[in-house]
Write an enzyme that holds these catalytic residues in place. Structure first.
Site, mmCIF file in Angstrom:
data_model
loop_
_atom_site.group_PDB
_atom_site.id
_atom_site.type_symbol
_atom_site.label_atom_id
_atom_site.label_comp_id
_atom_site.label_asym_id
_atom_site.label_seq_id
_atom_site.Cartn_x
_atom_site.Cartn_y
_atom_site.Cartn_z
ATOM 1 N N TYR A 96 0.736 -1.191 -0.071
ATOM 2 C CA TYR A 96 -0.125 -0.120 0.109
ATOM 3 C C TYR A 96 0.799 1.217 -0.082
ATOM 4 C CZ TYR A 96 -4.722 -1.259 0.308
ATOM 5 O OH TYR A 96 -6.299 -1.947 0.003
ATOM 6 N N GLU A 133 -0.515 4.671 -0.065
ATOM 7 C CA GLU A 133 -1.411 5.852 0.120
ATOM 8 C C GLU A 133 -0.639 7.046 0.268
ATOM 9 O OE1 GLU A 133 -4.974 5.280 2.448
ATOM 10 O OE2 GLU A 133 -5.486 3.419 1.210
ATOM 11 N N ASP A 141 -8.991 14.995 -23.321
ATOM 12 C CA ASP A 141 -8.802 13.669 -22.920
ATOM 13 C C ASP A 141 -8.214 12.968 -24.001
ATOM 14 O OD1 ASP A 141 -9.076 10.724 -22.473
ATOM 15 O OD2 ASP A 141 -11.110 10.957 -21.918
ATOM 16 N N THR A 199 -5.290 7.238 -20.829
ATOM 17 C CA THR A 199 -5.104 6.085 -20.420
ATOM 18 C C THR A 199 -3.508 5.969 -20.775
ATOM 19 O OG1 THR A 199 -5.987 5.351 -22.294
ATOM 20 C CG2 THR A 199 -7.092 5.080 -20.504
ATOM 21 N N LYS A 217 -3.190 2.712 -24.592
ATOM 22 C CA LYS A 217 -3.646 2.448 -25.852
ATOM 23 C C LYS A 217 -2.578 2.839 -26.917
ATOM 24 C CE LYS A 217 -8.499 3.647 -24.837
ATOM 25 N NZ LYS A 217 -8.700 4.283 -23.465
ATOM 26 N N ARG A 253 -2.428 -0.941 -18.507
ATOM 27 C CA ARG A 253 -3.554 -0.507 -18.175
ATOM 28 C C ARG A 253 -3.439 0.430 -17.081
ATOM 29 N NH1 ARG A 253 -7.860 -1.947 -20.547
ATOM 30 N NH2 ARG A 253 -6.974 -3.236 -22.178
HETATM 31 N N1 DSN Z 1 -12.908 1.628 -23.897
HETATM 32 C C1 DSN Z 1 -12.192 2.468 -24.624
HETATM 33 C C2 DSN Z 1 -12.273 2.343 -26.221
HETATM 34 O O1 DSN Z 1 -12.169 1.354 -26.644
HETATM 35 O O2 DSN Z 1 -12.160 3.445 -26.751
HETATM 36 C C3 DSN Z 1 -12.641 3.998 -24.439
HETATM 37 O O3 DSN Z 1 -12.067 4.047 -23.043
#
Ligand code: DSN
Length: 415
Positions: A51, A53, A197, A223, A226, A232
């Site tokens: 942990y 925090e 975003d 995120t 991607k 993730r």
């Molecule tokens: N789930 C994502 C996507 O496939 O674009 C968006 O967060």
């Protein structure tokens, strides 16, 4: 996985099967990628056990001297890569990152604006079933019916009429470049915070294949799994412009993540994010990011030759949104047939879709993962041919499946 195989053969078997599936098929969901073995080693490390925090230098648990160094390294790498003065690397993923932004700059009931989900936006940008519409007054904008580009005049009009506290910009199914400057001017004209975003395009921004929003917005969320090709995870960054508007913005963001919205950060995930940020700063990654776009453009060009109808007429980033109505097949059926053939894409709503969201008229596909495997324009031509064969007739599925299996052997997953 020797130990896992011995201790839990059921789980080990499922991981083996999924590995084989990934090896022998083409992952073309635009929000997915193949992370490096180094990222996965950090993610699977002993750091999952603690942990932590709090933040470096101000923790609520003992035994964290290495974790402070690690989180600082990760934050510094994010700041350097995206050229921002502040980064929070603790969000568990994109939705928690966005939730923390609302918490940092809005009060429940405030007006917010975002791109509607069926127009290519994200749930957390104010879609009706999401917290972002339940706790805030959500005003949704869309894309132009003819061009499929963001409807900037509508955004401006709605912003002037509704005076939102926060405007979110970003998308999950938008194949074009964002005009950050124009969006910045709209937000400034009504005194709103502007949050970009960049979850889908973070790797493209890092690699210089898409303009960076940083000079024009106050907050950037993303995120990390991607186009950025990490584990993730999520990040929130505050820009110079953000600090100028609100000198406490960085503090507000940090407080919104912890203790506002999350508990202990996942430090194995933070370590893996740090690894991916180091990778994303290399010249090899720049080349990779640019190749993603070249591949998407090549794929778009080839599909158009087969009379596929592309939303906005093509692409300038990593993804393509295909309107299948002229092919007399629905998104779900196309998704299933292509999966059977070894091409993983997803059914997707198209702007102004007459069909219901669970049976949309389109499919979404992208090139981040296949580019990671080393595929280039030449391979896009072959893939477009396969997509056409499968969509034209289910009879071709078996033949295409065999060809893809053979083809994939030439493009191994990162090892
Ligand atoms: N789930 C994502 C996507 O496939 O674009 C968006 O967060």
């Amino acid at each position: 996985m020797a130990k896992l195989k011995k201790q839990d053969s059921q789980i080990a078997k499922l991981i083996d099967l999924e590995t084989e599936r990934q090896k022998t098929s083409l992952e073309m969901i635009p929000s997915e990628n193949h992370s490096s073995p180094a990222v996965r080693e950090a993610l699977g490390s002993i750091l999952t056990d603690k942990y932590a925090e709090g933040y470096p230098g101000k923790r609520y648990y003992a035994g964290l001297k290495y974790y402070d160094v690690l989180e600082d390294l990760c934050r510094d790498r994010a700041k350097k890569l995206f050229k921002v003065p502040h980064a929070n690397v603790q969000p568990y993923s994109g939705s928690p990152a966005n939730a923390a932004v609302y918490m940092a700059v809005c009060e429940p009931g405030d007006t917010i604006m975002g791109l509607a989900l069926p127009m290519g936006g994200h749930l957390t940008h104010g879609w009706k079933v999401n917290f972002s519409a339940k706790f805030f007054k959500s005003v949704q904008y869309g894309v132009d019916e003819k061009t499929h580009l963001l409807n900037y005049s509508e955004i401006e009009k709605l912003a002037k009429e509704n005076k939102p506290k926060l405007i979110f910009v970003g998308a999950t199914a938008y194949p074009r470049i964002f005009d950050w400057k124009k969006l910045g001017e709209i937000a400034d004209s009504v005194g709103a915070y502007l949050a970009a975003d960049i979850a889908h395009i973070a790797g493209l921004v890092a690699g210089g294949a898409h303009p960076s929003p940083v000079p024009f917005v106050h907050i950037v969320t993303t995120t990390t799994h991607k186009t950025l090709r990490g584990p993730r995870g999520g990040m929130i960054m505050v820009t110079e412009k953000g600090l100028k508007k609100d000198p406490d913005l960085a503090k507000k963001i940090d407080k919104a993540i912890f203790p506002g919205f999350q508990g202990g950060p996942h430090m194995h995930q933070v370590a893996a994010i740090a690894v991916c940020l180091k990778e994303a700063g290399t010249s090899a990654f720049k080349k990779y990011a640019n190749q993603i776009v070249k591949n998407a453009k090549a794929l778009a060009g080839e599909l158009k030759k087969y009379e596929f109808n592309l939303i906005s007429g093509g692409t300038e980033n990593h993804l393509l949104l295909v309107d299948l109505r002229n092919k007399y097949i629905g998104g779900p059926e196309a998704q299933d047939l292509l999966e059977e053939a070894g091409i993983t894409i997803n059914k997707n709503t198209i702007p102004f879709d007459p069909a219901p969201p669970f049976k949309p008229s389109g499919i979404r596909m992208g090139t981040p993962a296949i580019t990671t495997r080393g595929m280039k324009e030449k391979e896009m031509k072959i893939i477009a041919g396969w997509i056409n064969e499968v969509i034209s007739s289910p009879k071709n599925v078996r033949k295409v499946r065999e060809e893809i299996k053979k083809f994939c052997k030439k493009f191994p997953l990162p090892e």
